[in-house]
Design a protein around this motif. Structure first.
Motif, short mmCIF file in Angstrom:
data_model
loop_
_atom_site.label_atom_id
_atom_site.label_comp_id
_atom_site.label_asym_id
_atom_site.label_seq_id
_atom_site.Cartn_x
_atom_site.Cartn_y
_atom_site.Cartn_z
N ALA A 23 -4.96 3.54 21.63
CA ALA A 23 -6.07 4.03 20.81
C ALA A 23 -7.41 3.82 21.50
O ALA A 23 -8.31 4.65 21.40
N THR A 24 -7.55 2.71 22.23
CA THR A 24 -8.79 2.43 22.96
C THR A 24 -9.02 3.52 24.01
O THR A 24 -10.12 4.07 24.10
N GLU A 25 -8.00 3.82 24.78
CA GLU A 25 -8.15 4.86 25.81
C GLU A 25 -8.46 6.21 25.19
O GLU A 25 -9.25 6.98 25.73
N ALA A 26 -7.89 6.49 24.02
CA ALA A 26 -8.12 7.77 23.33
C ALA A 26 -9.44 7.80 22.57
O ALA A 26 -9.82 8.84 22.03
N ARG A 27 -10.13 6.67 22.51
CA ARG A 27 -11.38 6.53 21.74
C ARG A 27 -11.14 6.85 20.26
O ARG A 27 -11.97 7.42 19.57
N ASP A 28 -9.96 6.48 19.77
CA ASP A 28 -9.59 6.66 18.38
C ASP A 28 -9.94 5.37 17.64
O ASP A 28 -9.12 4.48 17.48
N TRP A 29 -11.21 5.27 17.24
CA TRP A 29 -11.72 4.02 16.68
C TRP A 29 -11.06 3.65 15.35
O TRP A 29 -10.93 2.47 15.02
N THR A 30 -10.62 4.64 14.59
CA THR A 30 -9.90 4.35 13.34
C THR A 30 -8.58 3.67 13.66
O THR A 30 -8.20 2.68 13.01
N ALA A 31 -7.88 4.16 14.67
CA ALA A 31 -6.60 3.56 15.07
C ALA A 31 -6.83 2.17 15.66
O ALA A 31 -6.05 1.25 15.40
N VAL A 32 -7.88 2.00 16.46
CA VAL A 32 -8.19 0.67 17.00
C VAL A 32 -8.44 -0.29 15.83
O VAL A 32 -7.90 -1.40 15.81
N ALA A 33 -9.22 0.13 14.86
CA ALA A 33 -9.53 -0.71 13.70
C ALA A 33 -8.27 -1.14 12.97
O ALA A 33 -8.17 -2.29 12.51
N SER A 34 -7.27 -0.27 12.91
CA SER A 34 -6.03 -0.61 12.19
C SER A 34 -5.23 -1.70 12.89
O SER A 34 -4.36 -2.31 12.27
N THR A 35 -5.53 -1.98 14.15
CA THR A 35 -4.82 -3.03 14.89
C THR A 35 -5.46 -4.41 14.72
O THR A 35 -4.87 -5.41 15.10
N LEU A 36 -6.66 -4.45 14.15
CA LEU A 36 -7.46 -5.67 14.12
C LEU A 36 -7.50 -6.33 12.74
O LEU A 36 -7.64 -5.64 11.73
N ALA A 37 -7.44 -7.65 12.73
CA ALA A 37 -7.73 -8.40 11.50
C ALA A 37 -9.24 -8.33 11.26
O ALA A 37 -10.02 -8.19 12.20
N ASP A 38 -9.65 -8.44 10.01
CA ASP A 38 -11.08 -8.35 9.70
C ASP A 38 -11.90 -9.39 10.46
O ASP A 38 -13.00 -9.10 10.91
N GLY A 39 -11.37 -10.59 10.61
CA GLY A 39 -12.11 -11.68 11.25
C GLY A 39 -11.80 -11.84 12.73
O GLY A 39 -11.97 -12.94 13.27
N VAL A 40 -11.37 -10.79 13.39
CA VAL A 40 -11.02 -10.89 14.82
C VAL A 40 -12.16 -11.53 15.61
O VAL A 40 -13.34 -11.31 15.30
N VAL A 41 -11.80 -12.34 16.59
CA VAL A 41 -12.77 -12.99 17.47
C VAL A 41 -12.47 -12.54 18.89
O VAL A 41 -11.33 -12.69 19.37
#
Length: 133
Positions: A23-41
């Protein structure tokens, strides 16, 4: 750690990291967001920077300057940790990085630590022991 292609980590975290990079390579920010916990560090030890939270992380990726691309060379997973070796290109510059990911019980990414090693010439005196490539 296990070899490329096998994993003792929960399949969801390993696949989450693979989806994250795709998703990062595709610049699909919605898909990147779905991989992350809200409090990611997100930690970058070489620059001594830390980014807290999903929205700040996504903004960092979206605003990173230049034409940058990533390609996964290898993913290694064990327990609640996944390590990726990536090839990155920013404009004409190419480099490799090692990224450590931690995850939660739902398979979302909770921590990311990027190491961007800079190449350097080895110290003199060990040429008889090493092979340069």
């Amino acid at each position: 750690m296990t070899a490329h292609g096998s994993s003792t980590a929960p399949a969801d975290l390993r696949s989450t990291v693979a989806r994250h990079w795709t998703a990062t390579e595709a610049r699909d920010w919605t898909a990147v967001a779905s991989t992350l916990a809200d409090g990611v560090v997100y930690d970058l030890p070489q620059t001594r920077e830390r980014i807290r939270g999903k929205e700040a992380f996504l903004r960092f990726y979206r605003e990173y300057p230049g034409d940058w691309h990533v390609r996964v060379e290898r993913l290694v997973a064990e327990g609640d940790q996944v390590v990726s070796w990536i090839h990155a290109r920013v404009g004409p510059e190419e480099m490799h990085a090692i990224t450590f990911f931690g995850g939660d019980a739902e398979g979302r990414i909770t921590t990311i630590t990027d190491f961007w090693p800079e190449p350097y010439e080895p110290p003199a005196g060990r040429e008889h022991l090493t092979e340069r490539y």
